[in-house]
Design an enzyme around this catalytic site. Structure first.
Site, PDB file in Angstrom:
ATOM      1  N   ASP A 200     -27.459  28.257   3.546  1.00  0.00           N
ATOM      2  CA  ASP A 200     -26.782  27.716   2.363  1.00  0.00           C
ATOM      3  C   ASP A 200     -26.772  28.773   1.267  1.00  0.00           C
ATOM      4  O   ASP A 200     -27.813  29.325   0.920  1.00  0.00           O
ATOM      5  CB  ASP A 200     -27.501  26.449   1.884  1.00  0.00           C
ATOM      6  CG  ASP A 200     -26.665  25.654   0.895  1.00  0.00           C
ATOM      7  OD1 ASP A 200     -25.482  25.993   0.693  1.00  0.00           O
ATOM      8  OD2 ASP A 200     -27.198  24.683   0.329  1.00  0.00           O
ATOM      9  N   GLU A 201     -25.603  29.046   0.695  1.00  0.00           N
ATOM     10  CA  GLU A 201     -25.408  30.097  -0.315  1.00  0.00           C
ATOM     11  C   GLU A 201     -25.970  31.436   0.173  1.00  0.00           C
ATOM     12  O   GLU A 201     -26.867  32.033  -0.426  1.00  0.00           O
ATOM     13  CB  GLU A 201     -26.019  29.675  -1.651  1.00  0.00           C
ATOM     14  CG  GLU A 201     -25.264  28.569  -2.343  1.00  0.00           C
ATOM     15  CD  GLU A 201     -23.802  28.930  -2.668  1.00  0.00           C
ATOM     16  OE1 GLU A 201     -23.427  30.117  -2.571  1.00  0.00           O
ATOM     17  OE2 GLU A 201     -23.032  28.011  -2.995  1.00  0.00           O
ATOM     18  N   LEU A 202     -25.406  31.901   1.265  1.00  0.00           N
ATOM     19  CA  LEU A 202     -25.871  33.114   1.937  1.00  0.00           C
ATOM     20  C   LEU A 202     -25.900  34.328   1.020  1.00  0.00           C
ATOM     21  O   LEU A 202     -26.776  35.191   1.150  1.00  0.00           O
ATOM     22  CB  LEU A 202     -24.969  33.391   3.151  1.00  0.00           C
ATOM     23  CG  LEU A 202     -25.277  34.629   3.972  1.00  0.00           C
ATOM     24  CD1 LEU A 202     -26.658  34.529   4.616  1.00  0.00           C
ATOM     25  CD2 LEU A 202     -24.196  34.842   5.033  1.00  0.00           C
TER      26      LEU A 202
ATOM     27  N   MET B  39     -22.467  29.305   4.838  1.00  0.00           N
ATOM     28  CA  MET B  39     -21.556  28.900   3.769  1.00  0.00           C
ATOM     29  C   MET B  39     -22.007  29.515   2.459  1.00  0.00           C
ATOM     30  O   MET B  39     -23.192  29.495   2.131  1.00  0.00           O
ATOM     31  CB  MET B  39     -21.501  27.383   3.656  1.00  0.00           C
ATOM     32  CG  MET B  39     -21.016  26.700   4.922  1.00  0.00           C
ATOM     33  SD  MET B  39     -20.708  24.947   4.700  1.00  0.00           S
ATOM     34  CE  MET B  39     -20.212  24.486   6.368  1.00  0.00           C
TER      35      MET B  39
END
Length: 216
Positions: A146-148, A180
């Protein structure tokens, strides 16, 4: 279909509490995640388009419907703990079918911690992405990032988070890596290189209200 039938937007983490109804681009991405022939999903997204909810719904689907072991990375340990409290715990409470596979709901148990949810037939781990130790000693079927773009490019000198995290999928019959993020600086972007090398790059289109031509 699973998300539309079962998933619920909890009051603690949603603008509007209630039953989840996917909008078109969410439906397409959920379908891609659930397709066993698709191993990697990279989503370069704008802000506030429901990406975390899509991944959260997917964890419920894979746990309840397919009994697959999962690993969910947030950028930091603090992010992971907060995500587990506000998103995972409330999902397990509010999505009725999850209660059937999680007997330790509301109990203090080694099978119900901020890092591990042990379901009947599978498990979900929620960890931070900045520690090299969080990429060891676990084998899973599905990994989420998440939020790479908020992850370190090189984790403790051991390599990229994608390389380290996806190693956890070795041996899985149906490996799945879901990434994402909202993009940041172009130079050194973790997500951009993955997208460039993807087998397909899909863009969501809408018709122009004047000429009806499709626009990205």
């Amino acid at each position: 279909e699973w998300a539309e039938e079962n998933f619920y937007l909890s009051a603690e983490s949603s603008y509007v509490e209630g039953k989840f109804t996917p909008i078109p681009w969410q439906r397409a991405i959920l379908n891609a995640i659930s397709n066993d022939d698709i191993r990697i999903i990279d989503w370069i997204k704008s802000a506030r388009v429901g990406a975390t909810k899509i991944m959260l719904a997917s964890t419920g689907y894979f746990a309840e419907h397919k009994k697959r072991n999962q690993l969910f990375y947030q950028p930091t340990d603090g992010d992971a703990e907060d995500f587990c409290k506000t998103e995972v715990d409330t999902m397990l409470r509010d999505v009725a079918c999850m209660r059937n596979i999680f007997p330790d709901l509301g109990k203090k148990s080694k099978n119900n911690t901020q890092k591990l949810k042990q379901f009947i037939g599978s498990s979900l781990r929620v960890l931070g992405g900045k520690s090299g130790g969080n990429y060891r000693r676990v084998s899973v079927d599905v990994v989420y990032y998440d939020e790479l773009e908020n992850f370190d490019r090189n984790v403790n000198g051991e390599g990229s988070p994608l390389m380290l995290g996806d190693k956890r999928l070795e041996g899985a019959l149906f490996p799945k890596s879901v990434r994402m993020t909202t993009p940041k600086v172009k130079l050194g972007s973790l997500i951009e290189g993955e997208v460039i090398n993807a087998d397909a790059f899909l863009k969501f289109h809408v018709p122009c209200p004047h000429c009806n031509q499709e626009q990205v």
